[in-house]
Structures are given as structure tokens and as C-alpha cells.
Write a protein that holds these residues in place. Structure first.
Motif, short mmCIF file in Angstrom:
data_model
loop_
_atom_site.label_atom_id
_atom_site.label_comp_id
_atom_site.label_asym_id
_atom_site.label_seq_id
_atom_site.Cartn_x
_atom_site.Cartn_y
_atom_site.Cartn_z
N ILE A 1 -0.58 6.49 -0.69
CA ILE A 1 0.54 7.16 -0.40
C ILE A 1 0.75 7.65 1.01
CG2 ILE A 1 1.95 9.45 -1.16
CD1 ILE A 1 0.71 8.78 -3.68
N THR A 2 -0.30 8.37 1.60
CA THR A 2 -0.49 8.83 2.75
C THR A 2 -0.18 7.55 3.93
OG1 THR A 2 -1.68 10.63 2.33
CG2 THR A 2 -1.74 9.95 4.37
N THR A 3 -0.87 6.51 3.76
CA THR A 3 -0.65 5.43 4.64
C THR A 3 0.73 5.15 4.68
OG1 THR A 3 -2.90 4.81 3.94
CG2 THR A 3 -1.48 3.01 5.31
N ALA A 4 1.61 4.68 3.57
CA ALA A 4 2.89 4.58 3.50
C ALA A 4 3.51 5.65 4.21
CB ALA A 4 3.55 4.53 1.90
N THR A 5 3.29 7.01 4.13
CA THR A 5 3.98 7.88 4.82
C THR A 5 3.90 7.50 6.21
OG1 THR A 5 3.87 9.57 3.10
CG2 THR A 5 4.14 10.36 5.23
N LEU A 6 2.59 7.34 6.73
CA LEU A 6 2.40 6.92 8.12
C LEU A 6 3.13 5.85 8.74
CD1 LEU A 6 -1.67 7.28 8.19
CD2 LEU A 6 -0.13 8.99 9.13
N LEU A 7 3.55 5.07 7.83
CA LEU A 7 4.32 3.82 8.27
C LEU A 7 5.80 4.10 8.26
CD1 LEU A 7 2.24 1.02 6.43
CD2 LEU A 7 2.29 1.49 8.87
N GLY A 8 6.29 5.21 7.58
CA GLY A 8 7.63 5.64 7.27
C GLY A 8 8.12 4.76 6.39
N VAL A 9 7.36 4.28 5.22
CA VAL A 9 7.90 3.37 4.20
C VAL A 9 7.59 3.83 3.02
CG1 VAL A 9 7.48 1.12 3.27
CG2 VAL A 9 7.36 1.37 5.86
N SER A 10 8.72 3.74 2.21
CA SER A 10 8.44 4.33 0.64
C SER A 10 7.22 3.38 -0.06
CB SER A 10 9.72 4.04 -0.01
OG SER A 10 9.43 4.09 -1.45
N PRO A 11 6.53 3.90 -0.78
CA PRO A 11 5.23 3.16 -1.45
C PRO A 11 5.78 1.89 -2.29
CG PRO A 11 5.01 5.42 -1.56
CD PRO A 11 6.43 5.46 -1.08
N GLN A 12 6.90 2.13 -2.73
CA GLN A 12 7.52 1.06 -3.63
C GLN A 12 7.97 -0.18 -2.79
OE1 GLN A 12 8.44 4.30 -4.00
NE2 GLN A 12 7.42 4.63 -5.91
N LYS A 13 7.99 0.06 -1.51
CA LYS A 13 8.27 -1.06 -0.37
C LYS A 13 7.14 -1.72 0.17
CE LYS A 13 12.74 -1.01 -1.06
NZ LYS A 13 13.62 -0.77 -0.11
#
Length: 223
Positions: free
Chosen positions: A150-162
Motif C-alpha cells: 500500500i505504501t509503495t503504491a502511494t509512493l508511485l501515486g497509483v491506486s493499489p487496484q491499478k
């Protein structure tokens, strides 16, 4: 395909590190009075090292041991082995290049400590492919808890579902799925029963199997 990012586990997905991880775990744990066997190391695959050490300290009734000393020695040994013995697994560069060409962001989300992630990324010159790296050591709990993903997705600026997650362990797969990600599994050595990976959205034997057509056939959860 509506994905925007691909997040890779590291050990067993990007580098063939499991054999020397197991060797060093047994050596260091035994040195400090934890009689862990090679076979037992398989049961903790994908977990954060500090959580593994705590598990064995409780299992063997050795909570008097200095955990930080074990972690420091083990992490230093792994960094050394990465530089000396690690090999990039087949298809890593090809897959990352393909994902880049498909305009996906790429990251590593690993249970390994920062210094080990950095050693791998630098040894194999992976930084040009990566938008982020993140260690589960920065989370309250490691895999199978989904926090690192979840944090990695946030760092990427992307929703986890994507996000597509690429994993080799049951604990890692469970973390990715709990985060709401689509998960591709590459079982590292076949020791886990096939049904252990039944949550996976796709199971392959190597990254070399991941073609553009296969990736385009995957769809985010709920889409």
C-alpha cells in the motif's frame, strides 16, 4: 489493460538469493543458539527478518538473545553475498523494459532491509528502471500484512487496484492480494503446494513468460 504500475518483490523474483539467504540464516541463527535447520527456513520465506528472528527466539525459548546483534550480522552477510554471489533471474531486464515501454511505473517492495535493497539495485544497475523502492522495515508489520504494498503504491501515486504485484512466496502473494492488487506468482522452488498459490491471478515459471499480450489480458480487480 488499465494498470498503471508494476511492483516487484526482490528476493526470489529479481535475484536468485534464496539459497544464500537460507545458508546465512542457518549459520547466523545457529551461532547465536537458535538451532534452525535449512528446511525450517522455508516456512518463514517472504517475512521480514526481524520478525523471523523473533519467531525463532520464541520457538526455541531463547528470548534472552540480543536480536539486534543477529540482525546486524545477518544483514551484513547478505549484502556481502549479494555483491559476491547474486545473479539476476531470467527475464528481469526484459520485463522491466517491456513495462516501461507500456508506460507503467515500476517499483520494488521487499521484506529485506534498505541496505540489502540498495545493494541489489546498485549491483545490477536497476535504478534507471525504477520509480521507487520500499522496505517493509518502515512498516509496523511485514508481509503478509499489505502495508508495504500500500505504501509503495502511494509512493508511485497509483491506486493499489491499478498495480500488478510480482511475487514468489505465499506470504508475499497474500500481502499483495490484501492490498487489492492483481498478483503474478513465480514460485521460487516448488516446495509450496500448488494450491498454496490459488489466490494468484496468474502463475508462471519465469518472467520470460510475461509477454505484452499476457499482460494486456490481465485486468484490475473490479474492472
Amino acid at each position: 489493460m488499465n494498470f498503471e504500475a508494476a511492483i516487484f518483490d526482490m528476493d526470489g523474483v529479481i535475484i536468485d538469493s534464496e539459497p544464500f539467504w537460507q545458508d546465512e540464516e542457518v549459520r547466523v541463527y545457529n551461532k547465536y543458539g537458535l538451532p534452525v535447520t535449512l528446511e525450517q527456513t522455508v516456512t518463514t520465506r517472504g517475512l521480514r527478518t526481524d520478525e523471523i528472528v523473533s519467531h525463532w527466539m520464541i520457538t526455541f525459548g531463547r528470548e534472552d538473545i540480543q536480536k539486534e546483534e543477529i540482525l546486524q550480522e545477518l544483514h551484513a552477510a547478505i549484502v556481502k553475498r549479494v555483491k559476491q554471489d547474486a545473479t539476476l533471474l531470467p527475464g528481469v531486464i526484459e520485463t522491466m523494459t517491456l513495462l516501461k515501454n507500456m508506460q507503467l511505473k515500476i517499483a520494488i517492495a521487499s521484506s529485506s532491509a534498505d541496505q540489502i535493497i540498495d545493494a541489489v539495485v546498485d549491483a545490477f544497475e536497476l535504478r534507471p528502471y525504477l520509480n521507487a523502492t520500499h522496505s517493509a522495515y518502515h512498516e509496523r508489520r511485514g508481509k503478509p500484512d499489505p502495508a508495504v504494498y500500500i505504501t509503495t503504491a502511494t509512493l508511485l501515486g497509483v491506486s493499489p487496484q491499478k498495480c500488478i504485484a510480482v511475487e514468489d512466496s505465499v506470504n508475499g502473494m497474500q500481502a499483495a492480494k490484501a492490498a487489492g492488487m492483481t498478483c503474478i506468482v513465480i514460485p521460487s522452488d516448488g516446495r509450496e503446494p500448488r494450491m498454496a498459490f490459488e489466490q494468484a491471478d496468474l502463475r508462471v515459471s519465469s518472467l520470460l513468460e510475461l509477454t505484452k499480450d499476457i499482460l494486456l489480458s490481465l485486468h484490475p480487480l473490479g474492472v
